[in-house]
Write a protein that holds these residues in place. Structure first.
Motif, PDB file in Angstrom:
ATOM      1  N   GLN A  41      19.318  13.245   8.553  1.00 22.13           N
ATOM      2  CA  GLN A  41      18.609  12.003   8.867  1.00 22.13           C
ATOM      3  C   GLN A  41      17.217  12.301   9.406  1.00 22.13           C
ATOM      4  OE1 GLN A  41      19.732   9.959  12.495  1.00 22.13           O
ATOM      5  NE2 GLN A  41      19.750   7.982  11.420  1.00 22.13           N
ATOM      6  N   HIS A  42      17.119  13.269  10.315  1.00 20.58           N
ATOM      7  CA  HIS A  42      15.822  13.605  10.909  1.00 20.58           C
ATOM      8  C   HIS A  42      14.858  14.158   9.862  1.00 20.58           C
ATOM      9  CE1 HIS A  42      17.695  14.011  15.216  1.00 20.58           C
ATOM     10  NE2 HIS A  42      17.595  12.755  14.793  1.00 20.58           N
ATOM     11  N   ILE A  43      15.378  14.903   8.901  1.00 20.97           N
ATOM     12  CA  ILE A  43      14.528  15.445   7.838  1.00 20.97           C
ATOM     13  C   ILE A  43      13.918  14.305   7.025  1.00 20.97           C
ATOM     14  CG2 ILE A  43      14.522  16.760   5.689  1.00 20.97           C
ATOM     15  CD1 ILE A  43      16.629  18.580   6.915  1.00 20.97           C
ATOM     16  N   PHE A  44      14.740  13.330   6.662  1.00 21.32           N
ATOM     17  CA  PHE A  44      14.224  12.213   5.864  1.00 21.32           C
ATOM     18  C   PHE A  44      13.211  11.406   6.659  1.00 21.32           C
ATOM     19  CE2 PHE A  44      14.230   8.007   3.968  1.00 21.32           C
ATOM     20  CZ  PHE A  44      14.179   8.296   2.617  1.00 21.32           C
ATOM     21  N   PHE A  45      13.510  11.138   7.924  1.00 19.68           N
ATOM     22  CA  PHE A  45      12.575  10.386   8.761  1.00 19.68           C
ATOM     23  C   PHE A  45      11.248  11.129   8.891  1.00 19.68           C
ATOM     24  CE2 PHE A  45      15.856   7.785  11.406  1.00 19.68           C
ATOM     25  CZ  PHE A  45      16.237   7.148  10.249  1.00 19.68           C
ATOM     26  N   ALA A  46      11.323  12.461   9.062  1.00 19.84           N
ATOM     27  CA  ALA A  46      10.103  13.254   9.204  1.00 19.84           C
ATOM     28  C   ALA A  46       9.252  13.191   7.939  1.00 19.84           C
ATOM     29  CB  ALA A  46      10.455  14.706   9.542  1.00 19.84           C
ATOM     30  N   CYS A  47       9.895  13.231   6.788  1.00 22.88           N
ATOM     31  CA  CYS A  47       9.157  13.140   5.528  1.00 22.88           C
ATOM     32  C   CYS A  47       8.472  11.782   5.394  1.00 22.88           C
ATOM     33  CB  CYS A  47      10.094  13.375   4.348  1.00 22.88           C
ATOM     34  SG  CYS A  47      10.719  15.071   4.212  1.00 22.88           S
ATOM     35  N   CYS A  48       9.137  10.718   5.835  1.00 23.15           N
ATOM     36  CA  CYS A  48       8.536   9.388   5.777  1.00 23.15           C
ATOM     37  C   CYS A  48       7.341   9.275   6.724  1.00 23.15           C
ATOM     38  CB  CYS A  48       9.579   8.322   6.136  1.00 23.15           C
ATOM     39  SG  CYS A  48      10.900   8.154   4.920  1.00 23.15           S
ATOM     40  N   ASN A  52       0.813  -1.204   0.000  1.00 21.16           N
ATOM     41  CA  ASN A  52       0.000   0.000   0.000  1.00 21.16           C
ATOM     42  C   ASN A  52       0.856   1.266   0.000  1.00 21.16           C
ATOM     43  OD1 ASN A  52      -2.588  -1.321   0.130  1.00 21.16           O
ATOM     44  ND2 ASN A  52      -2.069  -1.877   2.225  1.00 21.16           N
ATOM     45  N   ARG A  53       2.144   1.105  -0.333  1.00 24.69           N
ATOM     46  CA  ARG A  53       3.096   2.210  -0.408  1.00 24.69           C
ATOM     47  C   ARG A  53       3.289   2.909   0.933  1.00 24.69           C
ATOM     48  NH1 ARG A  53       0.297   4.267  -5.919  1.00 24.69           N
ATOM     49  NH2 ARG A  53       0.960   2.559  -7.225  1.00 24.69           N
ATOM     50  N   ARG A  54       3.150   2.172   1.978  1.00 25.50           N
ATOM     51  CA  ARG A  54       3.415   2.681   3.318  1.00 25.50           C
ATOM     52  C   ARG A  54       4.830   2.282   3.703  1.00 25.50           C
ATOM     53  NH1 ARG A  54       0.191   4.399   7.490  1.00 25.50           N
ATOM     54  NH2 ARG A  54       1.119   4.251   9.565  1.00 25.50           N
ATOM     55  N   ILE A  55       5.612   3.228   4.171  1.00 26.76           N
ATOM     56  CA  ILE A  55       7.007   2.962   4.534  1.00 26.76           C
ATOM     57  C   ILE A  55       7.047   2.312   5.909  1.00 26.76           C
ATOM     58  CG2 ILE A  55       9.257   3.998   4.978  1.00 26.76           C
ATOM     59  CD1 ILE A  55       8.497   6.203   2.993  1.00 26.76           C
ATOM     60  N   ARG A  56       7.589   1.112   5.957  1.00 33.32           N
ATOM     61  CA  ARG A  56       7.617   0.323   7.187  1.00 33.32           C
ATOM     62  C   ARG A  56       8.945   0.390   7.918  1.00 33.32           C
ATOM     63  NH1 ARG A  56       2.507  -0.664   8.847  1.00 33.32           N
ATOM     64  NH2 ARG A  56       1.214  -1.413   7.110  1.00 33.32           N
ATOM     65  N   HIS A  57       9.995   0.699   7.206  1.00 32.72           N
ATOM     66  CA  HIS A  57      11.319   0.696   7.852  1.00 32.72           C
ATOM     67  C   HIS A  57      12.272   1.564   7.045  1.00 32.72           C
ATOM     68  CE1 HIS A  57      15.001  -0.758   9.780  1.00 32.72           C
ATOM     69  NE2 HIS A  57      15.480  -1.000   8.573  1.00 32.72           N
ATOM     70  N   VAL A  58      13.125   2.296   7.754  1.00 29.18           N
ATOM     71  CA  VAL A  58      14.144   3.129   7.107  1.00 29.18           C
ATOM     72  C   VAL A  58      15.482   2.891   7.803  1.00 29.18           C
ATOM     73  CG1 VAL A  58      14.891   5.458   6.516  1.00 29.18           C
ATOM     74  CG2 VAL A  58      12.457   4.904   6.506  1.00 29.18           C
ATOM     75  N   HIS A  59      16.511   2.696   7.026  1.00 33.71           N
ATOM     76  CA  HIS A  59      17.876   2.578   7.555  1.00 33.71           C
ATOM     77  C   HIS A  59      18.764   3.612   6.878  1.00 33.71           C
ATOM     78  CE1 HIS A  59      21.778   0.973   8.719  1.00 33.71           C
ATOM     79  NE2 HIS A  59      22.116   0.964   7.439  1.00 33.71           N
ATOM     80  N   VAL A  68      19.650  -3.340  10.372  1.00 33.12           N
ATOM     81  CA  VAL A  68      19.132  -4.202  11.427  1.00 33.12           C
ATOM     82  C   VAL A  68      17.763  -4.750  11.058  1.00 33.12           C
ATOM     83  CG1 VAL A  68      18.471  -4.284  13.863  1.00 33.12           C
ATOM     84  CG2 VAL A  68      20.435  -2.914  13.148  1.00 33.12           C
ATOM     85  N   GLY A  69      16.952  -3.937  10.390  1.00 36.55           N
ATOM     86  CA  GLY A  69      15.604  -4.359  10.034  1.00 36.55           C
ATOM     87  C   GLY A  69      15.604  -5.540   9.093  1.00 36.55           C
ATOM     88  N   VAL A  70      16.414  -5.478   8.040  1.00 36.35           N
ATOM     89  CA  VAL A  70      16.497  -6.589   7.093  1.00 36.35           C
ATOM     90  C   VAL A  70      17.136  -7.805   7.753  1.00 36.35           C
ATOM     91  CG1 VAL A  70      17.492  -7.368   4.914  1.00 36.35           C
ATOM     92  CG2 VAL A  70      16.566  -5.052   5.106  1.00 36.35           C
ATOM     93  N   GLY A  71      18.163  -7.570   8.550  1.00 38.15           N
ATOM     94  CA  GLY A  71      18.844  -8.676   9.199  1.00 38.15           C
ATOM     95  C   GLY A  71      17.979  -9.434  10.187  1.00 38.15           C
ATOM     96  N   SER A  72      17.015  -8.744  10.804  1.00 37.16           N
ATOM     97  CA  SER A  72      16.167  -9.390  11.812  1.00 37.16           C
ATOM     98  C   SER A  72      15.108 -10.298  11.200  1.00 37.16           C
ATOM     99  CB  SER A  72      15.489  -8.327  12.673  1.00 37.16           C
ATOM    100  OG  SER A  72      14.589  -7.551  11.898  1.00 37.16           O
ATOM    101  N   ILE A  73      14.830 -10.144   9.897  1.00 35.92           N
ATOM    102  CA  ILE A  73      13.769 -10.934   9.270  1.00 35.92           C
ATOM    103  C   ILE A  73      14.072 -12.422   9.336  1.00 35.92           C
ATOM    104  CG2 ILE A  73      12.649 -11.446   7.054  1.00 35.92           C
ATOM    105  CD1 ILE A  73      12.814  -8.504   6.394  1.00 35.92           C
TER     106      ILE A  73
END
Length: 251
Positions: free
Chosen positions: A162-169, A40-47, A64-69
């Motif tokens: 980094q905070h700018i990108f996270f905020a946009c997501c 649904n084009r929802r961003i679930r994880h950002v590294h 870490v997100g991909v590695g934990s799968i």
């Protein structure tokens, strides 16, 4: 579980000391962010961010997100058709990606031309490429909506960028919630227009591998096995739909 890819964002105010390690495949210094999006084009994880000189294979090792799968979702069960049409059980979640990633069973990519060009492989690769556009659409929406991502970060501090990108997501996900009054459809725009499809116009350096106990050869064997399973499943499933005169949407 979703689609994974890396997006590069221009670092317009890059310090001279970081210029060489930030200028990678692009003609300008950039930051790389690895994102996982759902259907649904929802961003679930950002590294990230990572410097622009680092490629996808290097970045995914530190995510870490991909590695934990491989560990957290190792018991997730799903069914598939084998080449004889029999329903078989399989465990372990995975992401779909392009050919720039490592051959892990948790990262499923299309077949390369050098690996063969049989109808089964072509069918699977074309289908996967069409479904994987979800994460590409997310990147286009983000850059099309926020000038700070399209024209580049104007700050020298890495944490601020980094905070700018996270905020946009986060804002992107909030807009999806505001648009959808009811639960979103399971699939988004698979071959036809659907309402409420959600179309709105210094990172870690430690090595993280969710498959630390497995050798590279063993991982490749598991990767090829899982990809062949999915390719045969798609081929048999489309054949069944054809026999029942059903027009299948992309799987």
């Amino acid at each position: 579980m979703g689609s994974v890819d890396v997006v590069h964002v221009k670092w317009s105010n890059c310090p001279a000391v970081d210029y060489n390690r930030s200028k990678g495949k692009e003609s300008y210094p950039s930051f790389a962010f690895e994102c996982i999006s759902d259907f649904n084009r929802r961003i679930r994880h950002v590294h990230g961010p990572q410097f622009g000189t680092r490629n996808d294979k290097h970045i995914v090792k530190m995510d870490v997100g991909v590695g934990s799968i491989a560990g957290v979702y190792s018991n997730v069960a799903w069914n598939y058709f084998d080449e004889y049409g029999k329903v078989i059980n399989e465990n372990g979640a995975y992401l779909i990606c392009d050919n720039g990633y490592l051959q892990w069973p948790t990262l499923i990519c299309p077949f390369m031309r050098s690996e063969g060009n049989t109808p089964l492989e072509s069918c699977f690769s074309e289908n996967l490429e069409s479904v994987r556009k979800d994460v590409e659409c997310c990147f286009g929406i983000l850059k099309g909506r926020w000038k700070s991502l399209d024209r580049g970060f104007q700050y020298r501090d890495i944490v601020t960028c980094q905070h700018i990108f996270f905020a946009c997501c986060v804002l992107h996900n909030m807009m999806l919630d505001e648009m959808v009054q009811e639960p979103p459809p399971t699939r988004v725009g698979r071959g036809c227009c659907m309402p409420n499809d959600g179309v709105w116009l210094e990172g870690p350096t430690d090595y993280v591998d969710g498959n630390v106990n497995a050798s590279t050869t063993n991982l490749k064997m598991k990767f090829h096995r899982r990809r062949n399973i999915l390719a045969h499943h798609l081929w048999v499933w489309k054949s069944k739909c054809k026999d029942m005169e059903i027009t299948p949407m992309n799987a």
